[in-house]
Motif scaffolding. Structure first.
Motif, short mmCIF file in Angstrom:
data_model
loop_
_atom_site.label_atom_id
_atom_site.label_comp_id
_atom_site.label_asym_id
_atom_site.label_seq_id
_atom_site.Cartn_x
_atom_site.Cartn_y
_atom_site.Cartn_z
N GLY A 126 9.98 24.90 -16.34
CA GLY A 126 9.53 23.87 -15.41
C GLY A 126 9.60 22.49 -16.03
N LEU A 127 9.93 21.54 -15.20
CA LEU A 127 9.85 20.14 -15.61
C LEU A 127 9.10 19.41 -14.50
N ARG A 128 8.07 18.71 -14.90
CA ARG A 128 7.18 18.10 -13.91
C ARG A 128 6.92 16.65 -14.31
N THR A 129 6.87 15.77 -13.34
CA THR A 129 6.40 14.42 -13.63
C THR A 129 5.27 14.07 -12.69
N LEU A 130 4.31 13.35 -13.20
CA LEU A 130 3.19 12.87 -12.40
C LEU A 130 3.23 11.35 -12.40
N ASN A 131 3.18 10.81 -11.21
CA ASN A 131 3.28 9.36 -11.06
C ASN A 131 2.10 8.85 -10.25
N LYS A 132 1.41 7.86 -10.80
CA LYS A 132 0.26 7.31 -10.09
C LYS A 132 0.67 5.96 -9.50
N ILE A 133 0.58 5.89 -8.19
CA ILE A 133 1.08 4.70 -7.49
C ILE A 133 -0.05 4.10 -6.66
N ASP A 134 -0.28 2.83 -6.88
CA ASP A 134 -1.35 2.14 -6.17
C ASP A 134 -0.82 1.60 -4.85
N ILE A 135 -1.36 2.11 -3.74
CA ILE A 135 -0.91 1.60 -2.44
C ILE A 135 -1.86 0.53 -1.91
N LYS A 136 -2.82 0.14 -2.77
CA LYS A 136 -3.70 -1.02 -2.53
C LYS A 136 -4.77 -0.81 -1.46
N SER A 137 -4.49 0.06 -0.50
CA SER A 137 -5.49 0.31 0.54
C SER A 137 -5.29 1.72 1.09
N GLU A 142 -0.29 1.37 4.87
CA GLU A 142 0.05 1.00 3.49
C GLU A 142 0.81 2.13 2.80
N TYR A 143 0.42 3.35 3.12
CA TYR A 143 1.13 4.50 2.55
C TYR A 143 2.61 4.44 2.93
N LYS A 144 2.86 4.16 4.21
CA LYS A 144 4.25 4.15 4.68
C LYS A 144 5.05 2.98 4.11
N LYS A 145 4.35 1.94 3.68
CA LYS A 145 5.07 0.84 3.02
C LYS A 145 5.62 1.27 1.66
N ASN A 146 4.97 2.27 1.06
CA ASN A 146 5.31 2.65 -0.31
C ASN A 146 6.16 3.92 -0.40
N TYR A 147 5.93 4.84 0.53
CA TYR A 147 6.63 6.13 0.47
C TYR A 147 7.60 6.27 1.64
N THR A 148 8.73 6.88 1.36
CA THR A 148 9.69 7.15 2.43
C THR A 148 9.38 8.48 3.11
N LYS A 191 -8.55 0.02 -12.59
CA LYS A 191 -7.20 -0.58 -12.52
C LYS A 191 -6.41 -0.16 -11.28
N PHE A 192 -6.99 0.68 -10.43
CA PHE A 192 -6.28 1.10 -9.21
C PHE A 192 -7.20 0.87 -8.01
N GLU A 193 -6.65 0.25 -6.98
CA GLU A 193 -7.45 0.03 -5.77
C GLU A 193 -7.41 1.24 -4.85
N ALA A 194 -6.23 1.77 -4.65
CA ALA A 194 -6.07 2.97 -3.79
C ALA A 194 -4.96 3.84 -4.39
N PRO A 195 -5.29 4.59 -5.44
CA PRO A 195 -4.24 5.35 -6.11
C PRO A 195 -3.76 6.57 -5.32
N THR A 196 -2.49 6.85 -5.49
CA THR A 196 -1.93 8.10 -4.98
C THR A 196 -1.25 8.80 -6.16
N MET A 197 -1.22 10.12 -6.09
CA MET A 197 -0.55 10.89 -7.15
C MET A 197 0.68 11.56 -6.55
N MET A 198 1.82 11.22 -7.12
CA MET A 198 3.06 11.85 -6.68
C MET A 198 3.54 12.77 -7.80
N GLN A 199 3.52 14.06 -7.51
CA GLN A 199 4.02 15.05 -8.48
C GLN A 199 5.40 15.51 -8.07
#
Lengths: 240, 161
Positions: A126-137, A142-148, A191-199
């Motif tokens: 397995g190879l996994r990456t975890l990415n924390k992305i702040d969508i600010k709200s 706001e989610y749709k502004k950041n994710y496709t 350091k994050f206003e509205a974090p999301t976790m993308m695995q």
């Protein structure tokens, strides 16, 4: 080899390589023998009682695990190898110095594992990456502004949804591999206003014994890179 | 219990394979799948992601405590998950005894083998009551969980509010 786009502030919070294996000669002394071969780069050795997380109707519950891992950490704690009878992981925490460097770390760990353990069978990779992305709200807009990737909601449900959890997966390479993505809003933290976790996860679940790990991880990385680039909007990536 | 694919969060095909032996909930062995299980026995897969372990502890703490150094306290609780339960037990006992209180977690460390998590409580309780509470609590803790009692300490700052 795929070239990795470089971002100034990548959202990557952890990369993990996993090897599930069966060995012929594991003994209680094996973690110590392994330490002898990695202690130059990983001088800190710790036992880690695995934590288990149950995500259910009552939210996340934490319980102690039963898989005793030995952790080998670099002096700055950003590179970690974890080993138990049947599992090797190579974890990279920030700062991430690029795929080329991480791949070298993985292959080096595999070589050193094979110096002390005779691997009878590889059950899974397995190879996994975890990415924390702040969508600010915490809002769907706001989610749709950041994710496709987002659900399509009917007009009658046109609310400002504020908690999102998505899981998608697809078989790859004739069903031998699985590519998966999970995106979820997570609790606010410093350091994050509205974090999301993308695995992002690429795993070989069938015929794992038939691949060469050094070749497989290239394909895995290529799949994860494409998924990463395609899942985020240009608006989002402009912040990296 | 109705369960959906969206209520889940786990990546492990081995888990799915094992689970399929016991239940018909899993649609296909070809899926990594994310089933919420009532046993949770297969969720140990998270145990090797440092970030997910941190996230799990953070979610468990649920902003109910002020963390003096954030990641330092989080990582200590990842290494010592048994203390998480005790921290909540102490919090509940504090609220029962003193009412709503501000509670902070502050890890003091001389080395990895010599770490103490201080639970710092600000209350309007008088000193005698606070002292008696601490003595009673730790007497019980040393009796029931001595290995945990050695890793935590409680400071009640009376008349602090």
């Amino acid at each position: 080899m795929t070239k990795t786009p470089r971002y100034k502030n990548p959202p990557l919070t952890e990369a993990i390589f996993e090897l599930f294996f069966e060995s012929e000669n594991w003994t209680p002394a094996t973690p110590g023998l392994f330490y002898s071969s990695v202690n130059k780069d990983y001088p800190i050795i710790q036992a880690q009682n695995g934590l288990g997380f149950i995500l259910g109707m009552g939210g996340i519950q934490v319980e102690t695990g039963n898989n005793q891992l030995t952790q080998y950490k670099s002096a700055d704690g950003s590179s970690i190898i974890q080993l138990s009878n049947g599992l090797l992981t190579v974890n990279k925490l920030p700062e991430y110095s690029g795929w080329e460097s991480y791949r070298g770390t993985i292959l080096d760990a595999l070589t050193k594992l094979q110096d002390v353990v005779k691997i009878k069978k590889i059950n899974r990779l397995g190879l996994r990456t975890l990415n924390k992305i702040d969508i600010k709200s915490y809002s769907f807009s706001e989610y749709k502004k950041n994710y496709t990737i987002f659900p399509s909601l009917p007009e009658s449900l046109n609310y400002e949804w504020n908690s999102i959890q998505l899981n998608l997966e697809v078989p790859k390479n004739e069903g031998n591999d699985i590519l998966a993505i999970s995106i979820a809003t997570i609790l606010k933290e410093p350091k994050f206003e509205a974090p999301t976790m993308m695995q992002l996860y690429f795993t070989r679940t069938k015929n794992a014994d038939l691949v060469k790990p050094q070749e497989w991880i290239e394909d895995a990385h290529s799949n994860l890179k494409n998924l990463f680039e395609s899942s985020l909007t240009e608006y989002c990536k402009a912040n990296f | 219990m109705a369960e959906t694919l969206t209520s889940i969060s786990r990546f492990n095909s081995d888990s799915v394979i094992k689970e399929k032996r016991n239940t018909s909930k899993v649609a296909s062995l070809d899926c990594v799948n994310y089933h919420y299980t009532t046993t949770g026995a297969l969720n140990k897969d998270y145990a090797y992601s440092i970030e997910l372990m941190r996230l799990g502890v953070r979610q468990k703490l649920n902003n109910q405590f002020h963390l003096q150094n954030d990641l330092i306290e989080i990582d200590f609780l990842v290494r010592n998950p048994e203390i998480l339960t005790v921290v909540f037990e102490i919090k509940d006992a504090i609220i029962k005894e003193f009412g709503a209180s501000e509670i902070a977690l502050d890890l003091q460390s001389e080395s990895v083998n010599w770490e103490t998590l201080f639970i710092v409580v600000s209350t309007d309780a008088v000193w005698e009551k606070a002292n008696s509470f601490i003595n009673l609590l730790f007497k019980r803790l040393f009796k029931t969980q001595p290995e945990v009692a050695n890793k935590v300490n409680l400071i009640i700052a009376p008349d602090a509010i």
